[in-house]
Design an enzyme around this catalytic site. Structure first.
Site, mmCIF file in Angstrom:
data_model
loop_
_atom_site.group_PDB
_atom_site.id
_atom_site.type_symbol
_atom_site.label_atom_id
_atom_site.label_comp_id
_atom_site.label_asym_id
_atom_site.label_seq_id
_atom_site.Cartn_x
_atom_site.Cartn_y
_atom_site.Cartn_z
ATOM 1 N N ASP A 174 0.855 -1.193 0.041
ATOM 2 C CA ASP A 174 -0.051 -0.001 0.010
ATOM 3 C C ASP A 174 0.917 1.360 -0.079
ATOM 4 O O ASP A 174 1.754 1.417 0.864
ATOM 5 C CB ASP A 174 -0.897 0.080 1.178
ATOM 6 C CG ASP A 174 -1.979 -0.824 1.156
ATOM 7 O OD1 ASP A 174 -1.962 -1.688 0.369
ATOM 8 O OD2 ASP A 174 -2.703 -1.212 2.114
ATOM 9 N N ASN A 223 -4.244 -8.448 4.593
ATOM 10 C CA ASN A 223 -4.908 -7.867 5.702
ATOM 11 C C ASN A 223 -5.747 -8.855 6.653
ATOM 12 O O ASN A 223 -5.517 -8.690 7.768
ATOM 13 C CB ASN A 223 -5.816 -6.738 5.391
ATOM 14 C CG ASN A 223 -4.744 -5.583 4.635
ATOM 15 O OD1 ASN A 223 -3.692 -5.574 4.702
ATOM 16 N ND2 ASN A 223 -5.561 -4.533 4.082
ATOM 17 N N ALA A 252 -19.959 3.272 10.056
ATOM 18 C CA ALA A 252 -20.142 3.556 11.227
ATOM 19 C C ALA A 252 -21.552 3.279 12.257
ATOM 20 O O ALA A 252 -21.818 3.043 13.310
ATOM 21 C CB ALA A 252 -19.982 5.215 11.401
ATOM 22 N N ASP A 294 -11.597 -5.118 6.388
ATOM 23 C CA ASP A 294 -10.690 -6.307 6.418
ATOM 24 C C ASP A 294 -10.880 -6.936 8.056
ATOM 25 O O ASP A 294 -10.945 -7.976 8.077
ATOM 26 C CB ASP A 294 -9.525 -6.000 6.061
ATOM 27 C CG ASP A 294 -9.246 -5.591 4.620
ATOM 28 O OD1 ASP A 294 -10.011 -6.232 3.911
ATOM 29 O OD2 ASP A 294 -8.228 -4.951 4.068
#
Length: 316
Positions: free
Chosen positions: A16, A46, A223, A254
Protein backbone atom coordinates in the site's frame (compact mmCIF):
# COMPACT_ATOMS: atom_id res chain seq x y z
CA UNK A 1 -11.20 -19.51 24.36
CA UNK A 2 -11.88 -22.49 22.10
CA UNK A 3 -9.06 -24.39 20.41
CA UNK A 4 -7.34 -22.21 17.80
CA UNK A 5 -9.44 -22.32 14.62
CA UNK A 6 -7.70 -23.20 11.36
CA UNK A 7 -8.48 -20.67 8.65
CA UNK A 8 -7.21 -20.53 5.06
CA UNK A 9 -7.18 -17.11 3.42
CA UNK A 10 -6.98 -17.19 -0.37
CA UNK A 11 -6.44 -13.70 -1.74
CA UNK A 12 -4.30 -10.70 -2.54
CA UNK A 13 -1.04 -9.32 -1.20
CA UNK A 14 -0.28 -5.68 -2.07
CA UNK A 15 2.13 -2.99 -1.00
CA UNK A 16 0.00 0.00 0.00
CA UNK A 17 1.33 3.40 -1.04
CA UNK A 18 -0.57 5.62 1.38
CA UNK A 19 -0.68 9.37 0.77
CA UNK A 20 -2.24 11.73 3.32
CA UNK A 21 -3.66 15.05 2.14
CA UNK A 22 -5.96 17.73 3.54
CA UNK A 23 -8.44 17.02 0.75
CA UNK A 24 -8.79 14.93 -2.39
CA UNK A 25 -7.95 16.69 -5.69
CA UNK A 26 -10.72 17.55 -8.11
CA UNK A 27 -10.47 16.25 -11.66
CA UNK A 28 -7.37 17.68 -13.34
CA UNK A 29 -6.17 19.29 -10.12
CA UNK A 30 -2.90 18.83 -8.22
CA UNK A 31 -2.79 19.16 -4.45
CA UNK A 32 0.16 18.88 -2.08
CA UNK A 33 0.24 15.81 0.13
CA UNK A 34 1.34 15.80 3.75
CA UNK A 35 2.86 12.30 4.12
CA UNK A 36 3.55 9.11 2.19
CA UNK A 37 3.91 5.65 3.72
CA UNK A 38 4.72 2.23 2.24
CA UNK A 39 2.61 -0.25 4.18
CA UNK A 40 2.04 -3.99 3.62
CA UNK A 41 -1.56 -4.59 2.52
CA UNK A 42 -3.92 -6.38 0.15
CA UNK A 43 -7.31 -7.59 1.33
CA UNK A 44 -6.13 -11.17 1.61
CA UNK A 45 -2.98 -10.36 3.57
CA UNK A 46 -4.80 -7.85 5.77
CA UNK A 47 -7.45 -10.39 6.72
CA UNK A 48 -4.83 -13.09 7.28
CA UNK A 49 -2.91 -10.87 9.71
CA UNK A 50 -6.16 -9.85 11.38
CA UNK A 51 -6.99 -13.52 11.94
CA UNK A 52 -3.50 -14.41 13.18
CA UNK A 53 -3.54 -11.59 15.73
CA UNK A 54 -6.90 -12.77 17.03
CA UNK A 55 -5.38 -16.21 17.54
CA UNK A 56 -6.33 -18.24 14.48
CA UNK A 57 -3.95 -20.75 12.90
CA UNK A 58 -3.80 -18.92 9.58
CA UNK A 59 -2.54 -20.01 6.16
CA UNK A 60 -2.21 -17.49 3.32
CA UNK A 61 -2.52 -18.64 -0.30
CA UNK A 62 -1.59 -16.03 -2.91
CA UNK A 63 1.21 -14.67 -5.08
CA UNK A 64 3.88 -11.95 -4.88
CA UNK A 65 6.79 -10.85 -7.05
CA UNK A 66 10.40 -11.53 -6.14
CA UNK A 67 10.95 -7.77 -5.77
CA UNK A 68 11.53 -5.76 -2.59
CA UNK A 69 7.80 -5.24 -2.03
CA UNK A 70 7.22 -9.00 -2.16
CA UNK A 71 9.97 -9.60 0.39
CA UNK A 72 8.44 -7.03 2.76
CA UNK A 73 4.94 -8.48 2.42
CA UNK A 74 6.16 -11.97 3.26
CA UNK A 75 8.09 -10.67 6.28
CA UNK A 76 5.00 -8.86 7.56
CA UNK A 77 2.89 -12.02 7.38
CA UNK A 78 5.57 -14.17 8.98
CA UNK A 79 6.05 -11.68 11.82
CA UNK A 80 2.45 -12.34 12.89
CA UNK A 81 2.76 -16.10 12.53
CA UNK A 82 0.91 -16.55 9.24
CA UNK A 83 1.94 -19.65 7.27
CA UNK A 84 3.42 -18.28 4.00
CA UNK A 85 4.81 -21.53 2.59
CA UNK A 86 1.71 -21.52 0.37
CA UNK A 87 2.44 -18.08 -1.18
CA UNK A 88 3.85 -18.26 -4.72
CA UNK A 89 6.88 -16.03 -5.44
CA UNK A 90 7.21 -15.00 -9.12
CA UNK A 91 10.23 -13.64 -10.99
CA UNK A 92 8.06 -12.69 -13.97
CA UNK A 93 5.57 -10.38 -12.20
CA UNK A 94 5.80 -7.36 -9.94
CA UNK A 95 4.11 -7.46 -6.55
CA UNK A 96 0.64 -5.94 -6.45
CA UNK A 97 0.37 -2.29 -5.42
CA UNK A 98 -2.51 -0.27 -3.96
CA UNK A 99 -2.40 3.53 -4.13
CA UNK A 100 -4.43 4.92 -1.23
CA UNK A 101 -5.38 8.54 -0.67
CA UNK A 102 -6.39 9.49 2.87
CA UNK A 103 -8.24 12.79 2.96
CA UNK A 104 -11.10 14.33 4.94
CA UNK A 105 -11.47 11.26 7.17
CA UNK A 106 -12.01 8.80 4.32
CA UNK A 107 -10.02 6.89 1.71
CA UNK A 108 -9.98 6.21 -2.03
CA UNK A 109 -7.99 3.34 -3.49
CA UNK A 110 -6.57 2.28 -6.88
CA UNK A 111 -5.18 -1.28 -7.08
CA UNK A 112 -2.69 -2.62 -9.64
CA UNK A 113 -2.96 -6.44 -9.26
CA UNK A 114 0.50 -7.47 -10.49
CA UNK A 115 1.37 -10.96 -9.20
CA UNK A 116 -2.10 -11.35 -7.67
CA UNK A 117 -3.39 -12.05 -11.20
CA UNK A 118 -1.21 -15.17 -11.19
CA UNK A 119 -2.90 -16.76 -8.18
CA UNK A 120 -4.44 -19.54 -10.26
CA UNK A 121 -6.72 -22.58 -9.76
CA UNK A 122 -3.85 -25.02 -10.27
CA UNK A 123 -2.05 -23.44 -7.33
CA UNK A 124 -4.91 -24.52 -5.08
CA UNK A 125 -4.64 -28.17 -6.05
CA UNK A 126 -1.31 -28.37 -4.21
CA UNK A 127 -2.97 -27.22 -1.01
CA UNK A 128 -6.21 -29.18 -1.16
CA UNK A 129 -5.23 -31.03 2.02
CA UNK A 130 -4.87 -27.77 3.95
CA UNK A 131 -8.24 -26.54 2.64
CA UNK A 132 -9.89 -29.84 3.59
CA UNK A 133 -8.64 -29.58 7.20
CA UNK A 134 -9.60 -25.92 7.67
CA UNK A 135 -12.49 -24.72 9.82
CA UNK A 136 -13.22 -21.99 7.26
CA UNK A 137 -11.94 -20.60 3.95
CA UNK A 138 -11.96 -16.81 3.54
CA UNK A 139 -11.94 -15.21 0.07
CA UNK A 140 -12.09 -11.76 -1.54
CA UNK A 141 -12.14 -10.54 -5.16
CA UNK A 142 -8.63 -9.11 -5.68
CA UNK A 143 -7.49 -12.36 -7.34
CA UNK A 144 -8.89 -13.88 -10.58
CA UNK A 145 -12.56 -14.80 -10.31
CA UNK A 146 -11.84 -18.23 -11.80
CA UNK A 147 -9.58 -18.89 -8.79
CA UNK A 148 -12.27 -17.77 -6.35
CA UNK A 149 -14.77 -20.09 -8.05
CA UNK A 150 -12.35 -23.02 -7.91
CA UNK A 151 -11.52 -22.35 -4.26
CA UNK A 152 -15.20 -22.43 -3.35
CA UNK A 153 -15.69 -25.75 -5.18
CA UNK A 154 -12.65 -27.27 -3.43
CA UNK A 155 -13.88 -26.11 -0.02
CA UNK A 156 -17.38 -27.44 -0.61
CA UNK A 157 -15.95 -30.77 -1.79
CA UNK A 158 -14.54 -31.20 1.72
CA UNK A 159 -17.40 -29.58 3.63
CA UNK A 160 -15.31 -26.56 4.62
CA UNK A 161 -17.44 -23.43 5.21
CA UNK A 162 -16.79 -20.54 2.81
CA UNK A 163 -16.88 -16.81 3.58
CA UNK A 164 -16.67 -14.42 0.64
CA UNK A 165 -15.94 -10.73 1.06
CA UNK A 166 -17.15 -9.53 -2.39
CA UNK A 167 -14.69 -6.65 -2.70
CA UNK A 168 -13.79 -4.89 -4.88
CA UNK A 169 -17.36 -4.90 -6.19
CA UNK A 170 -18.20 -6.93 -9.27
CA UNK A 171 -21.16 -8.93 -10.54
CA UNK A 172 -21.20 -12.59 -9.48
CA UNK A 173 -23.12 -15.52 -10.93
CA UNK A 174 -25.98 -17.18 -9.10
CA UNK A 175 -24.02 -20.44 -9.29
CA UNK A 176 -21.16 -18.89 -7.31
CA UNK A 177 -23.40 -17.09 -4.81
CA UNK A 178 -25.39 -20.24 -4.12
CA UNK A 179 -22.22 -21.97 -2.89
CA UNK A 180 -21.25 -19.25 -0.40
CA UNK A 181 -22.04 -19.83 3.28
CA UNK A 182 -21.32 -16.27 4.47
CA UNK A 183 -21.34 -13.24 2.16
CA UNK A 184 -20.06 -9.92 3.56
CA UNK A 185 -20.81 -7.03 1.16
CA UNK A 186 -20.84 -3.36 2.08
CA UNK A 187 -23.82 -1.26 1.03
CA UNK A 188 -22.65 -0.57 -2.53
CA UNK A 189 -21.52 -4.17 -3.09
CA UNK A 190 -24.90 -5.37 -1.84
CA UNK A 191 -26.69 -3.13 -4.36
CA UNK A 192 -24.55 -4.40 -7.25
CA UNK A 193 -24.95 -8.08 -6.37
CA UNK A 194 -28.69 -7.74 -5.79
CA UNK A 195 -29.07 -5.63 -8.94
CA UNK A 196 -30.86 -2.91 -7.02
CA UNK A 197 -30.38 0.82 -6.56
CA UNK A 198 -27.97 1.69 -3.74
CA UNK A 199 -30.68 3.67 -1.96
CA UNK A 200 -32.93 0.57 -1.87
CA UNK A 201 -33.76 -0.88 1.53
CA UNK A 202 -31.00 -3.05 2.99
CA UNK A 203 -33.43 -5.85 3.85
CA UNK A 204 -34.65 -6.05 0.24
CA UNK A 205 -31.09 -6.39 -1.05
CA UNK A 206 -30.18 -9.05 1.49
CA UNK A 207 -33.43 -10.96 0.86
CA UNK A 208 -32.66 -10.94 -2.85
CA UNK A 209 -29.23 -12.52 -2.23
CA UNK A 210 -30.75 -15.18 0.00
CA UNK A 211 -33.19 -15.96 -2.83
CA UNK A 212 -30.13 -16.45 -5.08
CA UNK A 213 -28.87 -19.11 -2.67
CA UNK A 214 -26.54 -17.32 -0.25
CA UNK A 215 -26.85 -19.02 3.15
CA UNK A 216 -26.17 -15.90 5.20
CA UNK A 217 -25.58 -12.28 4.18
CA UNK A 218 -23.88 -9.86 6.57
CA UNK A 219 -23.83 -6.29 5.24
CA UNK A 220 -21.41 -3.77 6.71
CA UNK A 221 -22.80 -0.25 7.10
CA UNK A 222 -19.74 1.72 8.20
CA UNK A 223 -20.23 3.63 11.43
CA UNK A 224 -23.85 2.41 11.57
CA UNK A 225 -22.73 -1.16 12.24
CA UNK A 226 -24.04 -4.20 10.34
CA UNK A 227 -27.25 -5.83 9.20
CA UNK A 228 -27.63 -9.55 8.58
CA UNK A 229 -30.13 -12.23 7.67
CA UNK A 230 -29.88 -16.01 7.35
CA UNK A 231 -31.59 -18.26 4.82
CA UNK A 232 -34.91 -19.45 6.19
CA UNK A 233 -35.53 -16.28 8.21
CA UNK A 234 -37.43 -13.16 7.19
CA UNK A 235 -36.31 -10.73 9.88
CA UNK A 236 -33.36 -8.40 9.40
CA UNK A 237 -31.07 -8.23 12.43
CA UNK A 238 -29.01 -5.13 13.18
CA UNK A 239 -25.95 -4.52 15.33
CA UNK A 240 -24.97 -0.92 16.02
CA UNK A 241 -21.47 0.42 15.50
CA UNK A 242 -19.30 1.98 18.21
CA UNK A 243 -18.27 5.60 18.61
CA UNK A 244 -14.47 5.57 18.56
CA UNK A 245 -11.77 8.13 17.68
CA UNK A 246 -11.11 7.45 13.97
CA UNK A 247 -7.49 7.58 12.76
CA UNK A 248 -7.63 5.50 9.54
CA UNK A 249 -10.61 3.65 8.03
CA UNK A 250 -8.52 1.77 5.41
CA UNK A 251 -8.61 -1.61 7.14
CA UNK A 252 -12.06 -1.46 8.72
CA UNK A 253 -13.69 -3.92 6.33
CA UNK A 254 -10.76 -6.33 6.49
CA UNK A 255 -10.77 -6.22 10.28
CA UNK A 256 -14.50 -6.94 10.29
CA UNK A 257 -14.09 -9.95 8.00
CA UNK A 258 -11.22 -11.28 10.11
CA UNK A 259 -13.30 -10.93 13.28
CA UNK A 260 -16.35 -12.55 11.73
CA UNK A 261 -14.36 -15.45 10.25
CA UNK A 262 -12.52 -16.03 13.52
CA UNK A 263 -15.72 -16.22 15.58
CA UNK A 264 -17.59 -18.36 13.04
CA UNK A 265 -14.66 -20.79 12.84
CA UNK A 266 -15.03 -21.11 16.61
CA UNK A 267 -18.64 -22.21 15.97
CA UNK A 268 -20.15 -19.02 17.39
CA UNK A 269 -23.65 -18.05 16.24
CA UNK A 270 -23.91 -15.49 13.44
CA UNK A 271 -25.12 -12.86 15.93
CA UNK A 272 -22.26 -13.54 18.34
CA UNK A 273 -19.79 -13.50 15.46
CA UNK A 274 -21.14 -10.24 14.03
CA UNK A 275 -21.10 -8.55 17.45
CA UNK A 276 -17.47 -9.57 17.89
CA UNK A 277 -16.54 -8.46 14.36
CA UNK A 278 -18.03 -5.01 14.90
CA UNK A 279 -15.80 -4.62 17.96
CA UNK A 280 -12.71 -5.73 16.02
CA UNK A 281 -13.37 -3.28 13.18
CA UNK A 282 -14.13 -0.42 15.59
CA UNK A 283 -10.81 -0.89 17.34
CA UNK A 284 -8.94 -1.23 14.03
CA UNK A 285 -9.85 2.28 12.84
CA UNK A 286 -8.31 3.83 15.96
CA UNK A 287 -4.84 3.04 14.56
CA UNK A 288 -2.96 3.92 11.36
CA UNK A 289 -2.53 1.38 8.58
CA UNK A 290 -4.68 -1.56 7.53
CA UNK A 291 -2.39 -4.23 8.97
CA UNK A 292 -1.00 -2.01 11.71
CA UNK A 293 -4.51 -1.43 13.00
CA UNK A 294 -5.45 -5.09 13.33
CA UNK A 295 -5.99 -5.74 17.06
CA UNK A 296 -5.18 -8.82 19.10
CA UNK A 297 -7.91 -10.70 20.92
CA UNK A 298 -6.59 -9.40 24.23
CA UNK A 299 -6.74 -5.81 22.95
CA UNK A 300 -10.35 -6.21 21.82
CA UNK A 301 -11.42 -7.73 25.14
CA UNK A 302 -9.55 -5.13 27.20
CA UNK A 303 -10.79 -2.12 25.20
CA UNK A 304 -14.45 -3.04 25.40
CA UNK A 305 -14.17 -4.13 29.01
CA UNK A 306 -12.93 -0.60 29.78
CA UNK A 307 -15.75 0.87 27.69
CA UNK A 308 -18.34 -1.08 29.71
CA UNK A 309 -16.69 -0.07 33.00
CA UNK A 310 -16.74 3.61 32.01
CA UNK A 311 -20.38 3.38 30.95
CA UNK A 312 -21.29 1.77 34.25
CA UNK A 313 -19.48 4.54 36.14
CA UNK A 314 -21.46 7.17 34.23
CA UNK A 315 -24.70 5.43 35.12
CA UNK A 316 -23.95 5.54 38.86
Amino acid sequence: MNQRPKIVVIGSLNMDLVVKAVRAPKRGETVLGEEIHFIPGGKGANQAIGLARLGAETTMIGAVGSDAFGVELMKALQADGVNTSTVKVLNSEATGVASILLAEGDNSIVVVPGANAQCLPEDLDRYEGIISEADLVLLQLEIPLVTVEYAIKLARKHGTPVMLNPAPAQSLSQDLLSQVDYLTPNRSELALLAKMAEESAIDQGIQRLLELGVSCCVTTLGAEGVAFMELGTSTLANISGYMVPVVDTTGAGDAFNAGLAFALAQKKSIREAAEFAVKVSALAVTKFGAQGGMPSLAEVEAYFRRAVDEENRHLK
